[in-house]
Scaffold this active site. Structure first.
Site, PDB file in Angstrom:
ATOM      1  N   CYS A  41       1.272  -1.353   0.052  1.00 53.40           N
ATOM      2  CA  CYS A  41       0.203  -0.078  -0.190  1.00 53.40           C
ATOM      3  C   CYS A  41       0.999   1.581  -0.231  1.00 53.40           C
ATOM      4  O   CYS A  41       0.226   2.249   0.111  1.00 53.40           O
ATOM      5  CB  CYS A  41      -1.305   0.157   0.852  1.00 53.40           C
ATOM      6  SG  CYS A  41      -1.821  -1.083   1.250  1.00 53.40           S
ATOM      7  N   HIS A 176      -2.101   8.012   6.304  1.00 53.05           N
ATOM      8  CA  HIS A 176      -1.879   6.697   5.827  1.00 53.05           C
ATOM      9  C   HIS A 176      -4.143   6.211   5.778  1.00 53.05           C
ATOM     10  O   HIS A 176      -4.087   5.767   5.437  1.00 53.05           O
ATOM     11  CB  HIS A 176      -1.396   5.739   6.177  1.00 53.05           C
ATOM     12  CG  HIS A 176      -1.877   4.304   5.284  1.00 53.05           C
ATOM     13  ND1 HIS A 176      -1.854   4.540   4.080  1.00 53.05           N
ATOM     14  CD2 HIS A 176      -1.485   3.197   5.689  1.00 53.05           C
ATOM     15  CE1 HIS A 176      -1.110   2.674   3.424  1.00 53.05           C
ATOM     16  NE2 HIS A 176      -1.417   2.245   4.990  1.00 53.05           N
ATOM     17  N   HIS A 216      -9.613   2.062  -0.019  1.00 54.80           N
ATOM     18  CA  HIS A 216      -8.624   2.360  -0.111  1.00 54.80           C
ATOM     19  C   HIS A 216      -7.982   1.484  -1.280  1.00 54.80           C
ATOM     20  O   HIS A 216      -8.481   0.466  -1.788  1.00 54.80           O
ATOM     21  CB  HIS A 216      -8.557   1.163   1.293  1.00 54.80           C
ATOM     22  CG  HIS A 216      -6.582   0.762   1.137  1.00 54.80           C
ATOM     23  ND1 HIS A 216      -5.291   1.502   0.589  1.00 54.80           N
ATOM     24  CD2 HIS A 216      -6.185  -0.212   2.424  1.00 54.80           C
ATOM     25  CE1 HIS A 216      -4.179   1.311   1.202  1.00 54.80           C
ATOM     26  NE2 HIS A 216      -4.497   0.264   2.289  1.00 54.80           N
TER      27      HIS A 216
END
Length: 572
Positions: A41, A176, A216
């Site tokens: 990620c 994040h 996400h």
């Protein structure tokens, strides 16, 4: 076989990521290096880090970096489900007390990077400047998925050391922020320790996550945050994070440098002070961490600040004609052209407004154009319905029609020989958040608050704009405290001055100038400024002094008034 796509060599780009990067370089005829980065990620922030280093080493003069993630197969969902990372509610809620996991999505985003001097030489539009990059691994830890604050802190410290910037000067952190309980808690813990080391003040830095809006996107997550943050710096707006109803109590935001920002707010920074700065984080499965420090671009290579909106909630349309009959003919012809095009072929409302405005401007100084109609419309269909109402009034011979929803018709001048008067309100009209929307959209309005913060920098406990635009309140007690702080006479009067200066700046940008100026109570000072007696800095200083004298004069009797009886010589 007939249903399946034909296999060609171009099919490899959908299977091998390195081929995808190569095809982009092929189509754009790039001669530099091309490759794909896998840092889970954190992949796209890893790519940006490598792009920055390539530019610094002068191996490239331009790099395109980004992320793409469209892997939405059952096996991937099974893996995330087995690790209990998915949100049962299907909604990503970073930093909310009810956050319960991630919401998987897909996306593509890319940015173009150049050395700043080269971008200025080439006349490029610069959205933000990358000041520093930092990365780190978690090292030995207890599990694959558990985040480790120590590793994140190393990445943060390296980024700010590389940027030669103190975290205390950062106004926005794009976290994040996956919306997992353990992840959000670890991230805030790491941020807090690093920012506290540099003396960051309480609740001075907005924190948010684009994942609350788009989910996400995994490999795309980092560059998506960079795009959002670069636009925030470009427009000088603190962007909102969705779904924060009750901040996570474990984050203890009230006693930290951070606050979750839940509404778009002007990003006020005193004139002449440090530039606006922001940080962007992205962390990857397996313990890899990246952080980038961004700064606003203060140059003016391609023109002034952009408006904070490219689409408006409504448009104003204006027509002029010699008589009521001629005005009715003009509106009828306009409506017929709309009907002839059909619903699917109509131009946009903004294009219609521009075309109509151009025609009206041609007759703005024409003394014979005494009839006028104006409509505020939210859509083409809304405009079409309101045209019928305006035409009905004209056909009935009505000299005037004014409706609350924005239909105005006049067949004779309202005040042909009159002027425009500006009336400014006094204390009591202040409201927490006043001018927020206009400060978000119009750069000249935000600049008025920037100026007020600079002029009155040493006269309040904190920046004046913090009283007007405090961090979002999540309880009634917080709202009451914010109202009380703004109601203090010493604060309320300069705050009103700054807000009224903001609205005056917007009017000036639209070419609206008053012929007369008047004010109620405190508003008399702003009227003097509008009349050219006081400049903006003097208005702000006098507003602060007036509020301070009145508060001191009131003593233990809040609400009491003070007045001075003297002649002009003593006043001077």
């Amino acid at each position: 076989d007939e249903r399946l796509p034909e296999w060609t060599e171009d099919s490899f780009a959908g299977l091998l990521m390195n081929v995808a990067a190569g095809r982009i370089a092929n189509r754009l005829d790039f001669g530099g290096t091309n490759f794909t980065v896998d840092a889970a990620c954190g992949s796209s922030l890893a790519a940006i880090t490598l792009g920055v280093r390539d530019l610094q080493a002068h191996n490239s003069d331009l790099t395109i970096v980004g992320g793409v993630d469209a892997i939405q197969n059952p096996f991937a969902y099974l893996c995330f489900s087995k690790t209990q990372a998915l949100s049962p509610t299907g909604r990503c809620r970073p930093f909310d007390a009810g956050a319960d996991g991630i919401a998987i999505s897909e996306g593509f985003a890319a940015v173009v990077l150049k050395r700043l001097a080269d971008a200025e030489r080439d006349g490029d539009r610069v959205y933000a400047v990358i000041r520093g990059v930092g990365s780190a691994s978690d090292g030995r830890d207890r599990s694959l998925t558990a985040p480790r604050p120590e590793g994140q802190m190393r990445a943060l410290r390296r980024a700010y050391a590389h940027a030669h910037v103190s975290p205390a000067d950062v106004g926005l952190v794009e976290a994040h922020g996956t919306g997992t309980v353990a992840g959000d808690r670890a991230e805030i813990e790491a941020l807090r320790k690093v920012f506290d080391e540099h003396g960051a003040g309480r609740q001075e830095t907005a924190v948010g996550s684009v994942k609350s809006m788009i989910g996400h996107t995994k490999a795309t997550a980092g560059v998506a945050g960079v795009v959002k943050t670069a636009l925030a710096l470009h427009h000088r707006v603190l962007p909102p994070t969705l779904h924060v109803e009750t901040p996570n109590p474990r984050a203890d935001f009230a006693n930290s440098p951070f606050y979750p920002n839940v509404e778009a707010r002007p990003w006020v920074q005193p004139d002449g002070g440090a530039p606006r700065r922001a940080g962007v984080s992205a962390f990857g499965f397996g313990g890899t961490n990246f952080h980038i420090v961004l700064e606003e671009y203060a140059g003016d290579v391609v023109g002034g600040d952009a408006l904070g909106l490219d689409r408006w909630p409504c448009e104003l349309l204006l027509w002029r004609a010699d008589t009521g009959e001629a005005l009715a003919e003009t509106l009828t012809a306009f409506a017929q052209r709309l009907d002839a095009q059909g619903p699917d072929r109509r131009p946009s409302l903004a294009d219609l407004a521009l075309s109509v405005a151009a025609a009206a401007d041609e007759r703005a100084g024409d003394a014979t154009a005494t009839a006028a109609a104006s409509i505020v419309a939210t859509s083409v269909d809304d405009l079409r319905a309101k045209l019928d109402r305006a035409l009905a009034a004209l056909r009935d011979g009505d000299e005037r029609l004014h409706t609350p929803d924005g239909v105005h018709v006049s067949t004779r001048p309202l005040a042909a020989d009159g002027g425009l008067a500006l009336l400014f309100p006094g204390q009591g009209s202040q409201v927490v958040g006043m001018g927020r929307a206009v400060g978000v959209v119009f750069p000249e309005a935000r600049a008025a608050f920037d100026r007020a913060d600079a002029v009155l920098a040493f006269l309040h406990d904190e920046a004046l704009s913090r009283y007007v635009f405090p961090p979002p309140a999540f309880t009634e007690d917080d709202e009451a405290r914010q109202r009380e702080r703004l109601t203090d006479t010493h604060v309320a009067q300069p705050a009103l001055g700054a807000t009224e200066l903001a609205y005056l700046a917007v009017l000036a940008g639209l070419g609206v100038e008053g012929d007369l100026a008047a004010g109620h109570s405190y508003g008399e000072l702003v009227a003097l400024h509008a009349a050219g007696v006081l400049d903006a800095d003097d208005l702000l200083r006098l507003s602060e002094a007036r509020g301070r004298f009145m508060r001191e004069g009131a003593g233990d009797e809040p609400g009491a008034m003070a007045a001075v009886d003297c002649g002009p010589d003593a006043l001077r």
